[in-house]
Design a protein around this motif. Sequence first.
Motif, PDB file in Angstrom:
ATOM      1  N   SER A 105     -14.170   3.667   1.852  1.00  0.00           N
ATOM      2  CA  SER A 105     -14.930   4.652   2.614  1.00  0.00           C
ATOM      3  C   SER A 105     -16.371   4.692   2.125  1.00  0.00           C
ATOM      4  O   SER A 105     -16.641   4.579   0.937  1.00  0.00           O
ATOM      5  CB  SER A 105     -14.296   6.032   2.456  1.00  0.00           C
ATOM      6  N   SER A 106     -17.270   4.890   3.044  1.00  0.00           N
ATOM      7  CA  SER A 106     -18.685   5.017   2.732  1.00  0.00           C
ATOM      8  C   SER A 106     -19.058   6.489   2.872  1.00  0.00           C
ATOM      9  O   SER A 106     -18.787   7.095   3.906  1.00  0.00           O
ATOM     10  CB  SER A 106     -19.496   4.161   3.699  1.00  0.00           C
ATOM     11  N   GLY A 107     -19.650   7.066   1.839  1.00  0.00           N
ATOM     12  CA  GLY A 107     -19.998   8.482   1.898  1.00  0.00           C
ATOM     13  C   GLY A 107     -18.754   9.335   2.088  1.00  0.00           C
ATOM     14  O   GLY A 107     -17.814   9.263   1.309  1.00  0.00           O
ATOM     15  N   TYR A 108     -18.732  10.125   3.147  1.00  0.00           N
ATOM     16  CA  TYR A 108     -17.601  11.012   3.435  1.00  0.00           C
ATOM     17  C   TYR A 108     -16.668  10.419   4.491  1.00  0.00           C
ATOM     18  O   TYR A 108     -15.767  11.095   4.977  1.00  0.00           O
ATOM     19  CB  TYR A 108     -18.113  12.372   3.920  1.00  0.00           C
ATOM     20  N   GLU A 109     -16.877   9.163   4.851  1.00  0.00           N
ATOM     21  CA  GLU A 109     -16.085   8.502   5.891  1.00  0.00           C
ATOM     22  C   GLU A 109     -14.589   8.518   5.565  1.00  0.00           C
ATOM     23  O   GLU A 109     -14.185   8.326   4.422  1.00  0.00           O
ATOM     24  CB  GLU A 109     -16.555   7.048   6.003  1.00  0.00           C
ATOM     25  N   THR A 110     -13.790   8.762   6.584  1.00  0.00           N
ATOM     26  CA  THR A 110     -12.335   8.693   6.445  1.00  0.00           C
ATOM     27  C   THR A 110     -11.792   7.814   7.558  1.00  0.00           C
ATOM     28  O   THR A 110     -12.447   7.611   8.587  1.00  0.00           O
ATOM     29  CB  THR A 110     -11.683  10.092   6.529  1.00  0.00           C
ATOM     30  N   PHE A 111     -10.590   7.302   7.351  1.00  0.00           N
ATOM     31  CA  PHE A 111      -9.937   6.463   8.340  1.00  0.00           C
ATOM     32  C   PHE A 111      -8.689   7.160   8.866  1.00  0.00           C
ATOM     33  O   PHE A 111      -8.028   7.895   8.122  1.00  0.00           O
ATOM     34  CB  PHE A 111      -9.535   5.115   7.719  1.00  0.00           C
ATOM     35  N   PRO A 112      -8.338   6.945  10.136  1.00  0.00           N
ATOM     36  CA  PRO A 112      -7.101   7.521  10.675  1.00  0.00           C
ATOM     37  C   PRO A 112      -5.882   6.952   9.955  1.00  0.00           C
ATOM     38  O   PRO A 112      -5.855   5.780   9.577  1.00  0.00           O
ATOM     39  CB  PRO A 112      -7.106   7.083  12.140  1.00  0.00           C
ATOM     40  N   ALA A 113      -4.858   7.805   9.774  1.00  0.00           N
ATOM     41  CA  ALA A 113      -3.637   7.383   9.086  1.00  0.00           C
ATOM     42  C   ALA A 113      -2.434   8.126   9.660  1.00  0.00           C
ATOM     43  O   ALA A 113      -2.590   9.171  10.304  1.00  0.00           O
ATOM     44  CB  ALA A 113      -3.752   7.666   7.589  1.00  0.00           C
ATOM     45  N   LYS A 114      -1.252   7.567   9.437  1.00  0.00           N
ATOM     46  CA  LYS A 114      -0.001   8.246   9.795  1.00  0.00           C
ATOM     47  C   LYS A 114       1.078   7.782   8.829  1.00  0.00           C
ATOM     48  O   LYS A 114       0.989   6.704   8.237  1.00  0.00           O
ATOM     49  CB  LYS A 114       0.410   7.970  11.240  1.00  0.00           C
ATOM     50  N   TRP A 115       2.088   8.611   8.663  1.00  0.00           N
ATOM     51  CA  TRP A 115       3.202   8.259   7.793  1.00  0.00           C
ATOM     52  C   TRP A 115       4.124   7.276   8.509  1.00  0.00           C
ATOM     53  O   TRP A 115       4.522   7.508   9.646  1.00  0.00           O
ATOM     54  CB  TRP A 115       4.009   9.494   7.397  1.00  0.00           C
ATOM     55  N   LYS A 116       4.454   6.193   7.850  1.00  0.00           N
ATOM     56  CA  LYS A 116       5.512   5.292   8.296  1.00  0.00           C
ATOM     57  C   LYS A 116       6.828   5.767   7.679  1.00  0.00           C
ATOM     58  O   LYS A 116       7.847   5.833   8.344  1.00  0.00           O
ATOM     59  CB  LYS A 116       5.185   3.849   7.865  1.00  0.00           C
ATOM     60  N   LYS A 117       6.780   6.081   6.376  1.00  0.00           N
ATOM     61  CA  LYS A 117       7.883   6.704   5.641  1.00  0.00           C
ATOM     62  C   LYS A 117       7.256   7.861   4.869  1.00  0.00           C
ATOM     63  O   LYS A 117       6.522   7.632   3.908  1.00  0.00           O
ATOM     64  CB  LYS A 117       8.528   5.717   4.664  1.00  0.00           C
ATOM     65  N   PRO A 118       7.501   9.107   5.286  1.00  0.00           N
ATOM     66  CA  PRO A 118       6.827  10.246   4.648  1.00  0.00           C
ATOM     67  C   PRO A 118       6.934  10.240   3.116  1.00  0.00           C
ATOM     68  O   PRO A 118       8.005  10.069   2.556  1.00  0.00           O
ATOM     69  CB  PRO A 118       7.551  11.459   5.254  1.00  0.00           C
ATOM     70  N   GLY A 119       5.766  10.386   2.484  1.00  0.00           N
ATOM     71  CA  GLY A 119       5.681  10.425   1.040  1.00  0.00           C
ATOM     72  C   GLY A 119       5.760   9.078   0.356  1.00  0.00           C
ATOM     73  O   GLY A 119       5.615   8.981  -0.858  1.00  0.00           O
ATOM     74  N   GLN A 120       5.981   7.994   1.141  1.00  0.00           N
ATOM     75  CA  GLN A 120       6.144   6.671   0.545  1.00  0.00           C
ATOM     76  C   GLN A 120       5.235   5.599   1.136  1.00  0.00           C
ATOM     77  O   GLN A 120       4.714   4.761   0.407  1.00  0.00           O
ATOM     78  CB  GLN A 120       7.578   6.192   0.719  1.00  0.00           C
ATOM     79  N   GLU A 121       5.064   5.604   2.460  1.00  0.00           N
ATOM     80  CA  GLU A 121       4.319   4.525   3.103  1.00  0.00           C
ATOM     81  C   GLU A 121       3.470   5.061   4.249  1.00  0.00           C
ATOM     82  O   GLU A 121       3.957   5.775   5.116  1.00  0.00           O
ATOM     83  CB  GLU A 121       5.297   3.476   3.629  1.00  0.00           C
ATOM     84  N   LEU A 122       2.186   4.701   4.224  1.00  0.00           N
ATOM     85  CA  LEU A 122       1.228   5.071   5.268  1.00  0.00           C
ATOM     86  C   LEU A 122       0.813   3.838   6.052  1.00  0.00           C
ATOM     87  O   LEU A 122       0.784   2.727   5.508  1.00  0.00           O
ATOM     88  CB  LEU A 122      -0.044   5.653   4.653  1.00  0.00           C
ATOM     89  N   VAL A 123       0.444   4.046   7.295  1.00  0.00           N
ATOM     90  CA  VAL A 123      -0.218   3.019   8.098  1.00  0.00           C
ATOM     91  C   VAL A 123      -1.594   3.585   8.403  1.00  0.00           C
ATOM     92  O   VAL A 123      -1.720   4.745   8.813  1.00  0.00           O
ATOM     93  CB  VAL A 123       0.537   2.727   9.409  1.00  0.00           C
ATOM     94  N   ILE A 124      -2.630   2.788   8.169  1.00  0.00           N
ATOM     95  CA  ILE A 124      -3.992   3.252   8.451  1.00  0.00           C
ATOM     96  C   ILE A 124      -4.640   2.341   9.483  1.00  0.00           C
ATOM     97  O   ILE A 124      -4.239   1.186   9.659  1.00  0.00           O
ATOM     98  CB  ILE A 124      -4.851   3.328   7.174  1.00  0.00           C
ATOM     99  N   LEU A 125      -5.635   2.888  10.173  1.00  0.00           N
ATOM    100  CA  LEU A 125      -6.445   2.135  11.137  1.00  0.00           C
ATOM    101  C   LEU A 125      -7.825   1.927  10.544  1.00  0.00           C
ATOM    102  O   LEU A 125      -8.423   2.871  10.031  1.00  0.00           O
ATOM    103  CB  LEU A 125      -6.622   2.926  12.425  1.00  0.00           C
ATOM    104  N   GLN A 126      -8.310   0.700  10.640  1.00  0.00           N
ATOM    105  CA  GLN A 126      -9.679   0.434  10.213  1.00  0.00           C
ATOM    106  C   GLN A 126     -10.376  -0.352  11.308  1.00  0.00           C
ATOM    107  O   GLN A 126      -9.765  -1.214  11.939  1.00  0.00           O
ATOM    108  CB  GLN A 126      -9.694  -0.343   8.897  1.00  0.00           C
ATOM    109  N   PRO A 127     -11.655  -0.035  11.560  1.00  0.00           N
ATOM    110  CA  PRO A 127     -12.356  -0.693  12.657  1.00  0.00           C
ATOM    111  C   PRO A 127     -12.567  -2.176  12.395  1.00  0.00           C
ATOM    112  O   PRO A 127     -12.759  -2.598  11.258  1.00  0.00           O
ATOM    113  CB  PRO A 127     -13.690   0.048  12.735  1.00  0.00           C
TER     114      PRO A 127
END
Length: 181
Positions: free
Chosen positions: A83-105
């Motif tokens: 992340s640059s500065g305060y930039e954040t990326f969209p994310a969602k849980w694939k397995k709650p508390g264990q695995e995330l999927v994120i989107l990056q441009p």
Amino acid sequence: MRRSILFAICALIGSITPALQAESHNPADYPLRIHIYRRNETTFYHNRQAEEAKGEGRANLFEGGEPKGLDFQFECDKKLQTSSGYETFPAKWKKPGQELVILQPDFGKTSYNTCRLKVLVKDFVYVSHDGNLSTEPAETFREWMTKHEYDPEHGKDTPTRTIAPATAPAGTPAPPAAPPQ
């Protein structure tokens, strides 16, 4: 005749299976936000083309208005961006508390890449001060978020100052506060 029908069914199943496993690339399907501070990465190439990136890193996840620190390991098709500065990326849980999927441009495009992160959720958050990464209690960071109207889950991606400095002329926008960088 039976062989051709069986072949057609197998071909149909084979063409549907990758689509079922593919992640959505629509940001609206990713309700969480992640701020990636650091990552160590190894990129693997095939015929001079980047084919895969693996590594580990540290981030903050914003979920339900609460910040959470994360240590993570990842395997991505492309290099993982920080992340640059305060930039954040969209994310969602694939397995709650264990695995995330994120989107990056995708650079130079209006499309996105997905990346899976195996995470270890912490009971603190990460903050950066003068380029040094440290930790602080999640409640302290949450108070800072409230004071500076910083809520990346709801489009408030840039913190504001609640009180303008006494030396600034009236109507002058106040600079954002320091954490988190």
